[in-house]
Design an enzyme around this catalytic site. Structure first.
Site, PDB file in Angstrom:
ATOM      1  N   HIS A  17     -22.934   2.352 -61.589  1.00  0.00           N
ATOM      2  CA  HIS A  17     -21.462   2.123 -61.136  1.00  0.00           C
ATOM      3  C   HIS A  17     -21.338   2.772 -59.762  1.00  0.00           C
ATOM      4  CE1 HIS A  17     -20.655   1.903 -65.906  1.00  0.00           C
ATOM      5  NE2 HIS A  17     -20.958   0.710 -65.318  1.00  0.00           N
ATOM      6  N   LYS A  41     -13.239  -2.247 -78.243  1.00  0.00           N
ATOM      7  CA  LYS A  41     -14.604  -1.700 -78.103  1.00  0.00           C
ATOM      8  C   LYS A  41     -14.515  -0.057 -78.755  1.00  0.00           C
ATOM      9  CE  LYS A  41     -16.925  -3.878 -74.131  1.00  0.00           C
ATOM     10  NZ  LYS A  41     -17.666  -3.664 -72.954  1.00  0.00           N
ATOM     11  N   ARG A  90     -27.497  -6.167 -63.083  1.00  0.00           N
ATOM     12  CA  ARG A  90     -29.077  -5.265 -63.331  1.00  0.00           C
ATOM     13  C   ARG A  90     -30.183  -6.446 -63.641  1.00  0.00           C
ATOM     14  NH1 ARG A  90     -25.987  -1.764 -67.563  1.00  0.00           N
ATOM     15  NH2 ARG A  90     -25.008  -3.909 -67.568  1.00  0.00           N
ATOM     16  N   SER A 127     -24.133   2.371 -69.438  1.00  0.00           N
ATOM     17  CA  SER A 127     -23.360   3.402 -70.381  1.00  0.00           C
ATOM     18  C   SER A 127     -23.851   3.545 -71.837  1.00  0.00           C
ATOM     19  CB  SER A 127     -21.874   2.690 -70.247  1.00  0.00           C
ATOM     20  OG  SER A 127     -21.478   2.773 -69.033  1.00  0.00           O
TER      21      SER A 127
END
Ligand code: ADP
Length: 146
Positions: A17, A41, A90, A127
């Protein structure tokens, strides 16, 4: 003034990030990192903890601000008077997902999304991987900004 929002969960904010924000600062005058409050979440860090972590990382960079939001990203972007949404990708899987989001957001609001491809050495950093390593007591410092 070119202003972008960089929305995400950032649970936690990783070196991947950080790299996207630093590279985004070459494109934008100001970046507002939007920490999403997504009740669906299960998060490791509270929203306030995440905001504090990110503020500490960018304490010497006045062009980066941190805010929280619990509405749609496009509504958050217009509240912040940002003309752009910044995201990272990514892999090709990430890219397809991001492109879909970018298309929806542009159709709904006209706001353009700029997707920056990850720097190769950070492309495996996520993460969720950091959270899992933390769970097993591993050293995660190399995956976080200094
Ligand atoms: P979200 O839940 O919205 O996907 P994340 O915090 O997981 O939020 O990610 C925010 C943005 O950062 C997304 O665009 C994601 O693809 C991107 N990102 C996450 N990790 C990396 C990385 N290692 N390199 C580049 N971009 C990344």
């Amino acid at each position: 003034m070119k202003r972008a929002v960089f929305p995400g969960s950032f649970d936690p904010f990783t070196i991947g990030h950080y790299d996207i924000v630093c590279r985004g600062l070459k494109l934008f005058d100001e970046i507002i990192i939007g920490v999403g409050c997504n009740i669906k979440k299960n998060s490791l860090y509270t929203v306030n903890q995440r905001v504090e972590q990110i503020q500490r990382v960018f304490s010497h960079e006045p062009r980066v601000k941190v805010a929280t939001y619990d509405n749609l990203t496009i509504d958050f972007a217009s509240e912040q008077k940002a003309g752009f949404i910044l995201r990272g990708a990514r892999s090709s899987t990430d890219f397809e997902y991001e492109r879909n989001l970018a298309d929806i957001n542009r159709c709904l609001s006209g706001i353009e999304t700029v997707i920056i491809c990850s720097t190769p050495q950070y492309s495996m950093v996520s993460s969720s991987m950091v959270r899992e390593l933390l769970h097993y007591g591993k050293d995660i410092s190399e995956f976080l900004p200094k």
